[in-house]
Design an enzyme around this catalytic site. Structure first.
Site: not given
Ligand code: FE
Length: 212
Positions: A117, A120, A122
């Site tokens: 990700c 961030c 995820c």
């Molecule tokens: Fe994320």
């Protein structure tokens, strides 16, 4: 700093928010520490309860991912459904996908999928629990895209040069999970036994399934 404050700082900024070692605490880390310390001071919660909650959040649910993979290895129809609609396939086994759409991609002798990700962290949390610390790390998020083969090698996963690597970038709407390759020599294994070969890292694509 009191002893309680010290324990709080550890749970809040180092574990929950994964602050860089030795770095300055950010706004949310300070807020989280202050709120927890206040609630503990008021006797509303205890430090042990906070720790248990962190433990619950981070406890991997790898067995759920392993059930999905082992079923797909055993049952071609289920595998087809899994690759077409991951969320529906998970729910067919009674596994609720709580967040975004689950998208499952298959590793083959020609293609290896690696999950990241870039924005961030995820991750299919409802199936795999919390992501490992390295998955949330900026370095992994950048290098998994810029030099995935090298990253895989650093994790001990050496792929033949002719295997194509697809890096799958998760986001708020789409959580990727890998269907690893079924190891050779397992053709007569039961579904339950196969589950034991599926590791968390094989579901992210940073490793392959365990060899029997
Ligand atoms: Fe994320």
């Amino acid at each position: 700093m009191s002893a309680e404050r010290g324990a709080g700082a550890y749970l809040g900024t180092k574990v929950l928010l994964d602050r860089e070692e030795g770095g300055p605490a950010g706004y949310y880390a300070l807020l989280s520490d202050a709120l927890r310390d206040e609630l503990i001071g008021l006797g509303l919660i205890t430090a042990a309860q906070v720790r248990r909650e962190v433990e619950r959040l981070e406890a991997p649910g790898i067995h759920l991912g392993a059930r999905i993979v082992a079923r797909a290895w055993m049952d071609p129809e289920y595998k087809a459904l899994l690759l077409e609609n991951g969320s529906e396939a998970a729910e067919r086994l009674g596994i609720k996908v709580g967040e975004a759409q689950l998208v499952v991609v298959e590793n083959t002798p020609r293609v290896h999928n690696l999950i990241t990700c870039t924005l961030c962290s995820c991750y299919p949390r409802s199936i795999l629990g919390q992501p490992p610390a390295w998955y949330r790390n900026k370095v992994y998020r950048a290098r998994s895209v810029s030099e995935p083969r090298k990253v895989l090698e650093e994790f001990g996963t050496h792929l033949p040069a002719d295997i194509v690597i697809h890096v799958r970038d998760s986001n708020a709407d789409m959580r990727w999970m890998v269907l690893p390759r079924r190891p050779d020599g397992t053709s007569d294994w039961s579904e339950e036994r196969l589950q034991g070969l599926v590791t968390r890292d094989s579901l992210i694509g940073i490793a392959e399934a365990l060899q029997p």
